[in-house]
Design a protein around this motif. Structure first.
Motif, short mmCIF file in Angstrom:
data_model
loop_
_atom_site.label_atom_id
_atom_site.label_comp_id
_atom_site.label_asym_id
_atom_site.label_seq_id
_atom_site.Cartn_x
_atom_site.Cartn_y
_atom_site.Cartn_z
N SER A 179 0.97 -1.02 0.04
CA SER A 179 0.16 -0.01 0.11
C SER A 179 0.93 1.24 0.02
O SER A 179 1.93 1.32 0.56
CB SER A 179 -0.75 0.01 1.30
OG SER A 179 -1.57 1.24 1.17
N ASP A 180 0.36 2.33 -0.65
CA ASP A 180 1.03 3.42 -0.78
C ASP A 180 0.56 4.37 0.70
O ASP A 180 0.75 5.45 0.63
CB ASP A 180 1.03 4.22 -1.82
CG ASP A 180 -0.29 4.54 -2.59
OD1 ASP A 180 -1.24 4.52 -1.62
OD2 ASP A 180 -0.38 5.11 -3.75
N ASP A 181 -0.36 4.10 1.36
CA ASP A 181 -1.25 4.75 2.38
C ASP A 181 -0.10 4.79 3.64
O ASP A 181 0.31 3.69 4.15
CB ASP A 181 -2.38 4.20 2.74
CG ASP A 181 -3.11 4.76 3.91
OD1 ASP A 181 -2.55 5.43 4.74
OD2 ASP A 181 -4.49 4.59 3.99
#
Ligand code: WAQ
Ligand code: MG
Length: 638
Positions: A179-181
């Motif tokens: 995830s890029d979160d």
């Protein structure tokens, strides 16, 4: 609802050239307006900040494919490195060759909005626009589509829907995703054959670096169709497993995590199967060992009279009772044993429970409830503690065997409806004994019920093994709890008290009322064991002599052990050291398990020796010597 009325609703939000948020749903036309609104709200409240451009697109797909969700497995990894290693292992397990090189390409995905499409074998990039990558779109969870509800953002559900679509695209054999979160450390590896493997920690918390790689295997000529499927084919995924929106572990992963913490601290437990009956000796893995941990103090579990009483009762009354005591479970062996127990303890009446644990839980919760108070020794057995908790009464803990503390605390408990003081008669992990006359006196003066648990006292304490009242030549407490499972060589628990109190327990001890009655064989065995104790008081004397001898042998080797009973604790402290000492003793032929938290306090691990009347003196002497050797080797302070 026909698939023909479904709409794809897509939202994309950006600020300048920077992507902020994107999401999509497939919903019935009736739900399209509020879905669009929900996606706009999502864009406006994104943690990356306020977008300056939001694009919402509604489109009716020409066809919809329904797919079953990939099966999900969760791995609780503790560090990103561990997570990445696991991801690589999973790919390798699925027959993907150049895993290290593939993982190395991961950094190149960070700048992409979509996924990198890689030939799994040549590692050539197949995505036509290397600035963008390929995007899997036009998909949703069939369940939420049917309900027409705009789902809250749920990384898990969205990811599994995407991964399921991707693994069904022609030629795709695997995917890896991070995830890029910044707040989300979970990623996954999905393959057609292994399914979806969540990896709970795969990147540093706070990092915005995420990406995806789709691995392709097949002819170049089919890549166009693969990309069309990924980017345009509408897909509904059925049976997506439910998981809470922000869970980073699933229910099984959290169990696995608890296990690894236990293992690390030397607190993992398991059951060991013995190859022979336990007497003073038994067999483990084909080897003879001396048992120094059995509570069958008088060696009655295998006594011929006891065993044949059980066998005869089984033949006459059956193996099990088939009912609770208050319905159809009371048979003559139950009644005979209760009468014998009452005679043995010198009380008016007695009542048998299926286990000693249930006797304590049942008796205490029947005596007190909310608005009452229990005073409980800090080292009381777990079954007493659980009874206190279950009762709902206030619980006041007093210092171990400190009756002045009990007296101080009980005298400030006058406002309660009922007061109960409860203590082990012999403390199961320390082997010391309650000062019963003083305990009873304090209870009487404060109008409190006195309850003691003679689990380790019956058959052991008192000249002929009748317990504390015999030892101190003092009256009985109001309630004596006991067990059939230790010196009586059988299984079950009991309570001895006045007729009025026993009737009260029959009517209000839930562990009695709602349990199936013990089988007649266990009752007859305990009954016969009482007879043996009464007719052979020399067994009790032999036990006492063995304890004295063992303590003197320990002392010869420099170990000062204190006990009032047949339990001899040898303190070690550290849990792992205690385990090592126990392992070494087993190698030398002595079964003495290490007792650890939560049975005793943390850092108070110990070897707990239990002596039997039938131990040979030579075995006890060798045991004392081996214990001394094992303890010195493991640097214990004894
Ligand atoms: N198609 C292809 N690649 C995409 C797409 C898409 N539709 N959406 C995102 N990506 C790429 C892009 O490079 C992102 O930076 C990267 O994937 C990660 O996307 O608990 O939240 O949306 O089991 O941040 C996985 C764990 C969460 C879920 C995945 O991905 C769980 C996630 P994100
Ligand atoms: Mg993201």
């Amino acid at each position: 609802m026909s698939d023909g009325s479904l709409f794809s609703v897509k939202m994309r939000a950006s600020r300048g050239s920077e992507h902020v948020s994107g999401a999509e749903r497939i919903v019935p036309s009736s739900a399209a307006p509020r879905t669009a609104a929900a996606l706009v709200t999502r864009a406006l409240t994104h943690s990356k900040g306020m977008p300056d451009f939001i694009n919402v697109k509604l489109e009716r797909p020409s066809s919809i494919v329904r797919l079953k969700s990939l099966p999900v497995t969760t791995h609780a990894t503790r560090t990103p490195e561990e997570g990445m290693t696991l991801a690589a292992e999973l790919l390798a397990k699925d027959g993907i060759g150049r895993v290290a090189e593939i993982m190395a390409k991961f950094a190149e995905t960070y700048v992409l909005r979509g996924a990198m499409l890689l030939d799994a074998d040549t590692l050539e990039r197949l995505d036509p626009n290397p600035e963008r990558g390929v995007r899997a779109t036009c998909m949703d969870d069939a369940d939420s589509t049917l309900k027409g509800v705009p789902s809250a953002k749920n990384h898990f559900a969205e990811a599994i829907v995407l991964a399921t679509k991707v693994q069904n695209a022609p030629g795709i054999i695997a995917e890896i995703c991070v995830s890029d979160d910044p707040d989300y450390t979970t990623g996954y590896v999905a393959t057609r054959s292994l399914g979806y493997h969540r990896i709970t920690n795969i990147k540093e918390h706070g990092s915005p670096l995420g990406g995806r790689i789709f691995l392709y295997r097949g002819p170049r000529s089919n890549v166009t169709e693969t990309i069309r499927f990924l980017e345009q084919q509408a897909v509904l995924v059925e049976d997506v497993p439910a998981i809470s929106a922000d869970a980073t572990t699933d229910r099984f992963a959290s169990i696995a995590e608890e296990r690894s913490i236990r293992a690390e601290r030397g607190l993992l437990r398991s059951c060991r199967t013995l190859d022979a009956p336990t007497g003073p000796t038994t067999r483990i893995d084909g080897r003879d060992v001396v048992v120094l941990s059995s509570n069958d103090y008088l060696d009655l579990a295998n006594d011929p009279a006891v065993v044949s009483a059980a066998a005869n009762a089984a033949r006459q009354w059956g193996a099990g009772s088939g009912g609770s005591r208050l319905t159809t479970g009371t048979q003559p062996p139950h009644v005979a044993l209760e009468e014998h127990l009452a005679r043995f303890k010198g009380t008016e009446s007695a009542l048998v429970f299926p286990t000693g644990y249930m006797a304590n839980v049942g008796v205490i919760s029947a005596l007190v409830r909310k608005g009452d108070v229990i005073l409980s020794d800090e080292l009381n057995h777990a079954s007493i503690i659980d009874g206190c908790r279950l009762s709902g009464a206030d619980v006041v803990i007093y210092a171990h065997n400190d009756l002045s503390d009990l007296e101080r605390k009980i005298s400030s408990c006058r406002g309660y409806r009922r007061r109960v003081a409860v203590s082990d008669a012999v403390f199961s992990m320390d082997g010391d004994m309650l000062d019963l006359p003083r305990f009873i006196d304090i209870c009487r003066r404060n109008d409190a019920f006195s309850v003691i648990d003679e689990a380790h006292a019956t058959g052991v304490i008192g000249a002929t093994g009748h317990g504390l009242s015999e030892h101190f030549s003092c009256p009985h407490p109001d309630v004596i709890v006991g067990t059939l499972s230790k010196a009586l060589g059988s299984t079950g628990g009991f309570v001895c008290a006045s007729r009025m109190m026993v009737e009260h327990f029959i009517n209000s001890a839930r562990s009695f009322i709602f349990s199936t009655a013990s089988g007649a064989p266990a009752m007859a065995a305990a009954d016969a064991a009482l007879t043996v104790i009464e007719s052979q008081p020399e067994r009790v004397a032999a036990l006492r002599e063995n304890v004295r001898f063992f303590k003197s042998e320990l002392a010869r080797h420099g170990i000062e052990a204190h006990t009032d009973s047949a339990i001899v604790p040898i303190r070690i402290g550290d849990e792992r050291l205690a385990l090592q000492a126990a392992d070494e003793l087993l190698k030398r032929g002595f079964l003495i398990p290490a007792i650890r938290y939560p049975t005793v306090k943390r850092g108070e691990a110990r070897l707990r020796v239990a002596i039997m009347s039938s131990h040979g003196k030579d075995d006890l002497a060798r045991a004392a010597e081996s214990i001394a050797a094992a303890c010195t080797r493991h640097q214990s302070a004894v």
